[in-house]
Structures are given as structure tokens and as C-alpha cells.
Design a protein around this motif. Structure first.
Motif, PDB file in Angstrom:
ATOM      1  N   TYR A 370       0.802  -1.211   0.000  1.00 29.77           N
ATOM      2  CA  TYR A 370       0.000   0.000   0.000  1.00 29.77           C
ATOM      3  C   TYR A 370       0.841   1.271   0.000  1.00 29.77           C
ATOM      4  N   GLY A 371       1.881   1.320   0.802  1.00 33.10           N
ATOM      5  CA  GLY A 371       2.689   2.531   0.899  1.00 33.10           C
ATOM      6  C   GLY A 371       3.228   3.008  -0.435  1.00 33.10           C
ATOM      7  N   PHE A 376       2.736   6.567  -5.170  1.00 34.22           N
ATOM      8  CA  PHE A 376       2.837   6.708  -6.623  1.00 34.22           C
ATOM      9  C   PHE A 376       1.580   7.344  -7.196  1.00 34.22           C
ATOM     10  N   ILE A 377       0.427   6.882  -6.755  1.00 38.57           N
ATOM     11  CA  ILE A 377      -0.841   7.416  -7.258  1.00 38.57           C
ATOM     12  C   ILE A 377      -1.027   8.865  -6.804  1.00 38.57           C
ATOM     13  N   ALA A 378      -0.601   9.166  -5.565  1.00 41.42           N
ATOM     14  CA  ALA A 378      -0.702  10.538  -5.077  1.00 41.42           C
ATOM     15  C   ALA A 378       0.172  11.469  -5.916  1.00 41.42           C
ATOM     16  N   LEU A 379       1.337  10.994  -6.324  1.00 42.36           N
ATOM     17  CA  LEU A 379       2.206  11.809  -7.173  1.00 42.36           C
ATOM     18  C   LEU A 379       1.546  12.095  -8.523  1.00 42.36           C
ATOM     19  N   LEU A 380       0.813  11.128  -9.038  1.00 39.41           N
ATOM     20  CA  LEU A 380       0.146  11.328 -10.322  1.00 39.41           C
ATOM     21  C   LEU A 380      -0.979  12.350 -10.219  1.00 39.41           C
ATOM     22  N   SER A 381      -1.463  12.646  -9.001  1.00 40.17           N
ATOM     23  CA  SER A 381      -2.552  13.617  -8.867  1.00 40.17           C
ATOM     24  C   SER A 381      -2.114  15.015  -9.294  1.00 40.17           C
ATOM     25  N   VAL A 382      -0.821  15.303  -9.235  1.00 42.92           N
ATOM     26  CA  VAL A 382      -0.333  16.625  -9.659  1.00 42.92           C
ATOM     27  C   VAL A 382      -0.496  16.815 -11.165  1.00 42.92           C
ATOM     28  N   PRO A 383       0.053  15.931 -12.023  1.00 43.40           N
ATOM     29  CA  PRO A 383      -0.172  16.128 -13.463  1.00 43.40           C
ATOM     30  C   PRO A 383      -1.622  15.944 -13.886  1.00 43.40           C
ATOM     31  N   VAL A 384      -2.360  15.058 -13.213  1.00 42.95           N
ATOM     32  CA  VAL A 384      -3.775  14.884 -13.560  1.00 42.95           C
ATOM     33  C   VAL A 384      -4.550  16.163 -13.254  1.00 42.95           C
ATOM     34  N   THR A 385      -4.280  16.776 -12.105  1.00 39.64           N
ATOM     35  CA  THR A 385      -4.965  18.010 -11.733  1.00 39.64           C
ATOM     36  C   THR A 385      -4.603  19.138 -12.695  1.00 39.64           C
ATOM     37  N   ARG A 441       6.093  16.304  -1.180  1.00 41.67           N
ATOM     38  CA  ARG A 441       7.015  15.284  -0.665  1.00 41.67           C
ATOM     39  C   ARG A 441       6.433  13.907  -0.951  1.00 41.67           C
ATOM     40  N   ALA A 442       7.238  13.049  -1.553  1.00 39.62           N
ATOM     41  CA  ALA A 442       6.825  11.661  -1.802  1.00 39.62           C
ATOM     42  C   ALA A 442       7.382  10.805  -0.686  1.00 39.62           C
ATOM     43  N   GLN A 443       6.534  10.485   0.280  1.00 36.60           N
ATOM     44  CA  GLN A 443       6.969   9.770   1.480  1.00 36.60           C
ATOM     45  C   GLN A 443       6.161   8.501   1.654  1.00 36.60           C
ATOM     46  N   VAL A 444       6.828   7.357   1.584  1.00 33.94           N
ATOM     47  CA  VAL A 444       6.162   6.066   1.718  1.00 33.94           C
ATOM     48  C   VAL A 444       5.929   5.733   3.181  1.00 33.94           C
ATOM     49  N   THR A 445       6.981   5.852   3.985  1.00 35.47           N
ATOM     50  CA  THR A 445       6.901   5.641   5.434  1.00 35.47           C
ATOM     51  C   THR A 445       7.705   6.739   6.111  1.00 35.47           C
ATOM     52  N   ALA A 446       7.717   6.717   7.424  1.00 39.93           N
ATOM     53  CA  ALA A 446       8.472   7.737   8.157  1.00 39.93           C
ATOM     54  C   ALA A 446       9.958   7.690   7.811  1.00 39.93           C
ATOM     55  N   ASP A 447      10.434   6.508   7.437  1.00 39.07           N
ATOM     56  CA  ASP A 447      11.867   6.345   7.153  1.00 39.07           C
ATOM     57  C   ASP A 447      12.189   6.279   5.663  1.00 39.07           C
TER      58      ASP A 447
END
Length: 499
Positions: A370-371, A376-385, A441-447
Motif C-alpha cells: 500500500y505505501g 505513486f498514485i498521489a504523485l500522479l494527482s499533480v499532473p492529472v490536476t 514530498r513523496a513519502q512512503v513511510t516515516a523512514d
């Protein structure tokens, strides 16, 4: 109505004979006006069905993790869901006007060659969500098998069964998406009632388990958290569907009003989303551990006795299936828009082969699922928007579309512009993407952080509004470059040519 683009079957209806379309052979070519007889209620059920997926529950848990109480979460859910799907409804207006899928109509905005890049981004977004749907549904089916037949629920221990679960989901997806628009609309409407009833049953049980004292005593979170929450809900719901708006509305009758299209999408998706997101928030306020669970879907299953877990998993599987029907249908049309010369049903099959492979990888080989994919999908929201902004600005002046120009990829196309590219639109889109990512920021987990934009530490970046900046900048630049005026000129030229 029987058309050359459908295989139809006569049906006896109380002494009358009517024709039921069963297989759509049309690809991305515009639907002739005389064949557009759809109505807004059809779209209401389509969008309702696509959003009764259990993925709304983890979104609610995310809002509580931001520090919001139940009432704030409900307000945020309503603004994010109804508002973002209003954008889907606006894109649907273009489908009614042009009778073609969203990314095909986008050729008129970006040029027949310039449109390739937005189309690839749109396809990536669709395939990403389909992979999430497929893997999540397969996990649900695997858990159901464990409850009913005593098999192992760990996909790594039963890889053959895990793959079988994926293939069952894929088969049921293709069985509807491959048939096409008319069949899909019917299935989405009636299946909504069946799986919706299961959702209501499970929700009623879950609500009965809530610690209401914790819910009523939960303090309100800061206003800034609500702003962030609206962005999360919009990005995870309507923004991801925006580029599919015209795919479903291209069969709408010309007499259908623009406001009806916006209302059908906004209400059709907003109602189930607010209920499911609200349920996720309610459960998380009573049990904060749900918001931090690595797999909130499985965490909810663990809260249920076996006799309730079975309908919960069936509802989960069914909701994901209904969402995937629409996504795969849209992805097939988007694939054809790239210029690939195959039949629509084969494009659907190509797309599900890709998502099947992705689901197998994430179920059996990847250390986490899921992370990375949600990031990845959240990053695509920028060009889609950014695409949505340019497309909508163009739509304000474009009364209709040239059908021949949309399908002509040569220099003779009405949408060839300069070298096949409408440079004002493409420039606005590209600049907005770069600026949007500077606040992201593309952040999967805290680390695990993939990258951090140079402007992420600003108020806009810290509040997750990079996609909003992308929308504003894309539309603003396109307007400043005269894009909307250009669209109006093209539209008037097309009308004169037809006269």
C-alpha cells in the motif's frame, strides 16, 4: 436502439419487443448524436457503484490520524468528495458535447501529438488504481477462503490460491468492462443495491461496537488539519476519476443540462463516500489503532466475528469489483487514444494483463504494497490536476468538437496546430507539474522518502496543497497565453466549416 456498433438481442417485454444492447464494438470514435440517448440518473448509479468500495474506510481513518474529530471529518469528507466529483461532472459536459472519451477530446486541447503525454499519465493513474483494486480484492477473497474453507490467509503460503483469487477478480472485471457501456451501466445500477445492502449490514454492526464516549469527548483538531484532509480526500477520490468523466457521459443525450451532469457525478459519488469515510472516522475515533494499521481493511476484519466477517469480505470484494469495472473500461479507451489500433475489448484485456502482473508481484514478492503504490498514485494527482485545469479552461469557450479532427492524427487534422502540438496548453501543463512537485514530498513511510520538493517547507507544501497549486498555475498560465480565446476561435471555425 440497435446500431452498427453493437451486437443486440431482442427481449420480450410484456408483448412489446425492445432491443437490449449487449456488446459495444465502438472504440474512441465520437458517438453519433442520434445514438446519444442517455440520462443523468444512469451516471448517478455509475458513480455511486464505483465509490462503495471499502477503500473509503481507510481514508476516514487517515482523517482521524490527522487529529480531526468525527464532525470535522464528516465536513472534510463532504467538501473533498462532493467538490472533487463536481470536477468529474464538469469534464462530463465535454463528453456530452463531443460524444468521445475524455482523453480523446483532449486532443482538441493539446494537439493530436501533444496529447500523448497527458494520455500516458492518465493511463498510469488508471492502471495504478486497478492494481490496488485487484490486489486488495484478492486479499479479501483469500481471507474469505480462509474463513469458509480453512485455507491459509497468507498469500506467500498459498501462492497458487492467491493467483487464483486474482484471476477470479480479473475475469469478473473483464466480463463486464469488455462488454462495454450499455452493459456496464446496467450492471453498476443493480449490483449497487446488492453490495450496498451488505455494506449497510456490516456498517450497522460496526457502529454498534463503537466507543461512543470516546467519540463524543474527542477534541477538535486544528483548522489547518482540515485543509490537509480536504486535499487527501479530493486527491484520493474525485481527482483520480476526473479524467474518466467524459468516458461515461459520451452517450448522454444533447438535451441533458450541464448542471444535471455535475449533480449526478457529485451526488452519485459523494453520498457513498461520505458515509464510508464517516464510518472509517467513527471507528478510528473509538479505536485509534485503526488509523496506524498497515492494512486498515484487514484491521477492520479482525474487529468482526466470523458471521459478520463473511459479508464484510463479500462487500469488500464486490465494491472493489464495481470500481474496477469502470476503471478498466476507461483505461481501455485511454489506451486506444494513444493510437494503438486494436478493438476496444482487446485494449481492455491488455490493461488487465498489466494489472494482473502488478497484483501478483505485490501479493507474492514485494515486501510492502500500500505505501509505495498509494504514494505513486498521489504523485500522479499533480499532473492529472494540471490536465483538468487546462481542459476546463478550454471547455469554457469550446462549444463543440470536430469529430473528424479528433480521429485524424495527420497534418490534415483540425487539431494539428504546430507540429501536432498546442504549445500553450502543453507549456501550461508542464510548468504546473514542475511547480506542483516543488511543493510535494513523496513519502512512503516515516523512514522512506522518495523525494522532497524545494518548496515543501512552505505553508502550501506542509498542508499538502501542491496539487492545488498545480491546478491554479496550469489554468492561469493557459489563460494568460490566450488558450481559452484560441479554443473559442477553433470552435467557431469548426461551426463555420459545417455550415
Amino acid at each position: 436502439m440497435s446500431t452498427p456498433h453493437e451486437v443486440s438481442t431482442p427481449v420480450d417485454d410484456g408483448g412489446r419487443t425492445r432491443v437490449r444492447a449487449s456488446f459495444e464494438q465502438r472504440g474512441i470514435e465520437p458517438v453519433p448524436v442520434e445514438e446519444r440517448d442517455g440520462h443523468p440518473l444512469q451516471l448517478f448509479w455509475v458513480w455511486f457503484a464505483a465509490n462503495i468500495s471499502i477503500l473509503g474506510i481507510p481514508l476516514g481513518a487517515t482523517l482521524v490520524a490527522l487529529g480531526l474529530n468525527l464532525w470535522q471529518a464528516l465536513v472534510v469528507a463532504a467538501i473533498g468528495a462532493f467538490g472533487s466529483f463536481a470536477l468529474v461532472g464538469l469534464i462530463s459536459i465535454a463528453g456530452r458535447r463531443g460524444g468521445a472519451p475524455s482523453l480523446t477530446l483532449s486532443r482538441a486541447v493539446f494537439g493530436v501529438r501533444g496529447n500523448v503525454l497527458p494520455t500516458l499519465v492518465s493511463l498510469g493513474s488508471r492502471l495504478g488504481w486497478e492494481t490496488v483494486n485487484t490486489a486488495t480484492a484478492a486479499f479479501a477473497l483469500l481471507s474469505l477462503s480462509a474463513l469458509l474453507f480453512g485455507t491459509d490467509a497468507d498469500a506467500h503460503q498459498v501462492p497458487v490460491l492467491a493467483i487464483a483469487c486474482i484471476l477470479i477478480f480479473v475475469f469478473l472485471t473483464v466480463a463486464v468492462s469488455g462488454m462495454g457501456h450499455s452493459f456496464l451501466v446496467r450492471v453498476q445500477k443493480y449490483a449497487t443495491w446488492a453490495f450496498g445492502a451488505l455494506n449497510v449490514f456490516v456498517a450497522a454492526f460496526l457502529v454498534a461496537t463503537v466507543d461512543w464516549s470516546a467519540v463524543t469527548s474527542a477534541p477538535a483538531g486544528p483548522a489547518v488539519a482540515m485543509v490537509v484532509g480536504v486535499g487527501i480526500i479530493a486527491g484520493g477520490t474525485g481527482i483520480g476519476w476526473a479524467n474518466a468523466g467524459a468516458d461515461m457521459s459520451r452517450y448522454q443525450a444533447p438535451r441533458v443540462r450541464a448542471g444535471q451532469l455535475v449533480a449526478s457525478a457529485s451526488a452519485g459519488a459523494g453520498i457513498p463516500l461520505v458515509l464510508l469515510i464517516g464510518l472509517g472516522s467513527l471507528l478510528s475515533v473509538g479505536d485509534p489503532s485503526l488509523g496506524s494499521a498497515s492494512d486498515p481493511v484487514a484491521a477492520i476484519r479482525d474487529l468482526l466475528p466470523e458471521w459478520v466477517a463473511v459479508p464484510y469480505l463479500l462487500a469488500a470484494f464486490g465494491g472493489l469489483l464495481l470500481s474496477n469495472h469502470l476503471s478498466v473500461y476507461s483505461a481501455g479507451l485511454t489506451t486506444l487514444t494513444l493510437g494503438i489500433r486494436i478493438k476496444r475489448v482487446y485494449a481492455v484485456i491488455v490493461d488487465v494483463v498489466v494489472t494482473t502482473a502488478g497484483a501478483i508481484y505485490f501479493m507474492l514478492f514485494a515486501s510492502s504494497f500500500y505505501g509505495p503504490f498509494i504514494t505513486f498514485i498521489a504523485l500522479l494527482s499533480v499532473p492529472v490536476t494540471a490536465w483538468v485545469a487546462v481542459f476546463l479552461v478550454d471547455l469554457t469557450r469550446r462549444a463543440d468538437y470536430d469529430s473528424a479532427g479528433l480521429m485524424d492524427l495527420s497534418r490534415s487534422s483540425a487539431y494539428w496546430y504546430r507540429g501536432g502540438v498546442e504549445w500553450r496548453a502543453l507549456t501550461a501543463w508542464a510548468v504546473a507539474i514542475v511547480l506542483g512537485y516543488l511543493f510535494t514530498r513523496a513519502q512512503v513511510t516515516a523512514d522512506e522518502v522518495w523525494f522532497t520538493g524545494a518548496l515543501y517547507d512552505t505553508w502550501i507544501g506542509q498542508n499538502g496543497l501542491g496539487w492545488v497549486m498545480s491546478f491554479v498555475v496550469a489554468g492561469g498560465i493557459y489563460l494568460a497565453l490566450g488558450g481559452a480565446r484560441g479554443a473559442g476561435a477553433v470552435a467557431r471555425g469548426e461551426k463555420s466549416a459545417r455550415r
